[in-house]
Design a protein around this motif. Structure first.
Motif, PDB file in Angstrom:
ATOM      1  N   ALA A  16       0.833  -1.208   0.000  1.00 41.97           N
ATOM      2  CA  ALA A  16       0.000   0.000   0.000  1.00 41.97           C
ATOM      3  C   ALA A  16       0.866   1.257   0.000  1.00 41.97           C
ATOM      4  O   ALA A  16       0.610   2.204  -0.757  1.00 41.97           O
ATOM      5  CB  ALA A  16      -0.933  -0.006   1.205  1.00 41.97           C
ATOM      6  N   PHE A  68      -2.158  -0.174  -3.908  1.00 39.24           N
ATOM      7  CA  PHE A  68      -3.580   0.009  -3.614  1.00 39.24           C
ATOM      8  C   PHE A  68      -3.697   1.059  -2.510  1.00 39.24           C
ATOM      9  O   PHE A  68      -2.701   1.405  -1.865  1.00 39.24           O
ATOM     10  CB  PHE A  68      -4.255  -1.314  -3.223  1.00 39.24           C
ATOM     11  CG  PHE A  68      -3.639  -2.028  -2.056  1.00 39.24           C
ATOM     12  CD1 PHE A  68      -4.008  -1.734  -0.745  1.00 39.24           C
ATOM     13  CD2 PHE A  68      -2.681  -3.018  -2.259  1.00 39.24           C
ATOM     14  CE1 PHE A  68      -3.444  -2.391   0.330  1.00 39.24           C
ATOM     15  CE2 PHE A  68      -2.107  -3.686  -1.181  1.00 39.24           C
ATOM     16  CZ  PHE A  68      -2.490  -3.372   0.115  1.00 39.24           C
ATOM     17  N   PRO A  69      -4.889   1.609  -2.279  1.00 43.91           N
ATOM     18  CA  PRO A  69      -5.022   2.705  -1.311  1.00 43.91           C
ATOM     19  C   PRO A  69      -4.618   2.296   0.103  1.00 43.91           C
ATOM     20  O   PRO A  69      -4.980   1.216   0.581  1.00 43.91           O
ATOM     21  CB  PRO A  69      -6.519   3.046  -1.373  1.00 43.91           C
ATOM     22  CG  PRO A  69      -6.965   2.564  -2.713  1.00 43.91           C
ATOM     23  CD  PRO A  69      -6.158   1.336  -2.996  1.00 43.91           C
ATOM     24  N   SER A  75      -5.774   3.377   2.754  1.00 43.67           N
ATOM     25  CA  SER A  75      -6.983   3.263   3.576  1.00 43.67           C
ATOM     26  C   SER A  75      -7.514   1.832   3.624  1.00 43.67           C
ATOM     27  O   SER A  75      -8.193   1.444   4.583  1.00 43.67           O
ATOM     28  CB  SER A  75      -8.078   4.194   3.044  1.00 43.67           C
ATOM     29  OG  SER A  75      -8.407   3.863   1.697  1.00 43.67           O
ATOM     30  N   GLU A  76      -7.180   1.022   2.619  1.00 38.20           N
ATOM     31  CA  GLU A  76      -7.673  -0.354   2.572  1.00 38.20           C
ATOM     32  C   GLU A  76      -7.028  -1.229   3.651  1.00 38.20           C
ATOM     33  O   GLU A  76      -7.546  -2.305   3.972  1.00 38.20           O
ATOM     34  CB  GLU A  76      -7.440  -0.953   1.184  1.00 38.20           C
ATOM     35  CG  GLU A  76      -8.219  -2.236   0.936  1.00 38.20           C
ATOM     36  CD  GLU A  76      -8.198  -2.694  -0.517  1.00 38.20           C
ATOM     37  OE1 GLU A  76      -8.658  -3.823  -0.775  1.00 38.20           O
ATOM     38  OE2 GLU A  76      -7.731  -1.932  -1.389  1.00 38.20           O
ATOM     39  N   TYR A 128      -3.180   5.186   8.473  1.00 40.04           N
ATOM     40  CA  TYR A 128      -4.316   4.981   7.572  1.00 40.04           C
ATOM     41  C   TYR A 128      -5.612   5.321   8.294  1.00 40.04           C
ATOM     42  O   TYR A 128      -5.674   5.365   9.516  1.00 40.04           O
ATOM     43  CB  TYR A 128      -4.339   3.540   7.041  1.00 40.04           C
ATOM     44  CG  TYR A 128      -4.485   2.452   8.077  1.00 40.04           C
ATOM     45  CD1 TYR A 128      -5.738   2.088   8.563  1.00 40.04           C
ATOM     46  CD2 TYR A 128      -3.369   1.776   8.567  1.00 40.04           C
ATOM     47  CE1 TYR A 128      -5.874   1.075   9.507  1.00 40.04           C
ATOM     48  CE2 TYR A 128      -3.492   0.769   9.503  1.00 40.04           C
ATOM     49  CZ  TYR A 128      -4.746   0.422   9.978  1.00 40.04           C
ATOM     50  OH  TYR A 128      -4.879  -0.580  10.911  1.00 40.04           O
TER      51      TYR A 128
END
Length: 283
Positions: free
Chosen positions: A81, A86-87, A89-90, A283
């Motif tokens: 991340a 990928f974000p 936040s995920e 995050y």
């Protein structure tokens, strides 16, 4: 421009915070080995690998990485991340229902950065060997990296892959063994003593590089530059990375107890104090 050691160190601290918060949030996961490999994976993705920003499963014309000891998924997901796959936040969905961030990485959810399902130990070296040989057959002059745990070497499939890789001169393969000396049931020397891992790889006709300070970023960089210099000369390369399980959190170090245990609220608070928030942000 590649980040310098100070920037890599700051990112490693943030990755540690991610690991601790992810595992704590669901009271499940494997913080010990994840913390121990934080410096390595941050340095690999941010400094050492020749990789593309856009993830493609075919992996053509770029270096590849395979995680064999899939239980250390928290550090893997955090680094992916934080490297833009990928974000960030995920990360908050780790181990939750319908998440792409399973407890052990899998490919059916098509999470960018994940090239194999892992966690059933002992398989990653075989997969990486096949990928590296495919690159050679396709005249793709890039490297394939794989990370394995030292306890994982108790699985017999590794030794078949070691024999095959040397016999077939898969010399674009760099396999890393996380030598923290601990596994789920205790010290590796007590569970099933591996003896000299270096001597064993050399007996299988591999080049071996030892990084004695596996949680020191400059030592990691120097060790892998040496490993890359040895690649392409007829033999696969093994890096023995001496790490500390639970590194960066004093009460998690020096024991196997945190192999697969989540911290309590109070323990999380103390662990985060030891790893203050960085400019990257939580995050």
């Amino acid at each position: 421009m590649k980040p310098n050691t100070q920037q890599l160190t700051e990112l490693t601290t943030q990755v540690r915070r991610d690991i601790l918060r992810m595992v704590h949030a669901v009271s499940s996961g494997h913080p010990g080995g994840s913390l121990g490999c934080a410096e390595f994976l941050v340095t690999l993705y941010q400094k050492l690998m020749d990789r593309k920003e856009e993830f493609k499963m075919d992996g053509k014309d770029e270096d590849l990485f395979f995680l064999s000891n899939g239980h250390i998924s928290p550090v893997f997901y955090s680094v992916l991340a934080r490297s833009g796959y990928f974000p960030v936040s995920e990360l908050a969905t780790f181990r939750k229902i319908n998440t792409r961030l399973q407890g052990h990485p899998c490919t059916h959810d098509k999470l960018p950065g994940v090239r194999m399902a892992s966690g059933s130990l002992g398989q990653g070296l075989s997969v990486a060997t096949g990928a590296a040989q495919a690159k050679k057959l396709n005249n793709d002059n890039h490297l394939v990296y794989v990370l394995m745990g030292d306890g994982e070497l108790q699985e017999g499939q590794n030794w078949e892959a070691m024999m095959y890789a040397s016999a077939k001169k898969v010399d674009n393969l760099i396999a890393t063994v996380d030598l923290n000396g601990k596994q789920i049931d205790g010290p590796t020397e007590d569970v099933l003593n591996l003896g000299s891992v270096k001597a064993k790889f050399e007996a299988f006709d591999w080049e071996v590089v030892e990084v004695l300070k596996g949680n020191d970023i400059d030592s990691i960089i120097a060790g892998y530059e040496e490993a890359k210099a040895k690649a392409g000369k007829g033999k696969p390369v093994c890096v023995l990375l001496h790490t500390e399980m639970g590194n960066g959190v004093d009460f998690m170090m020096g024991t196997h107890a945190w192999h697969g245990k989540a911290p309590s609220d109070a323990q999380l608070e103390e662990a985060l104090k030891q790893n203050p928030e960085t400019s990257f942000g939580d995050y």
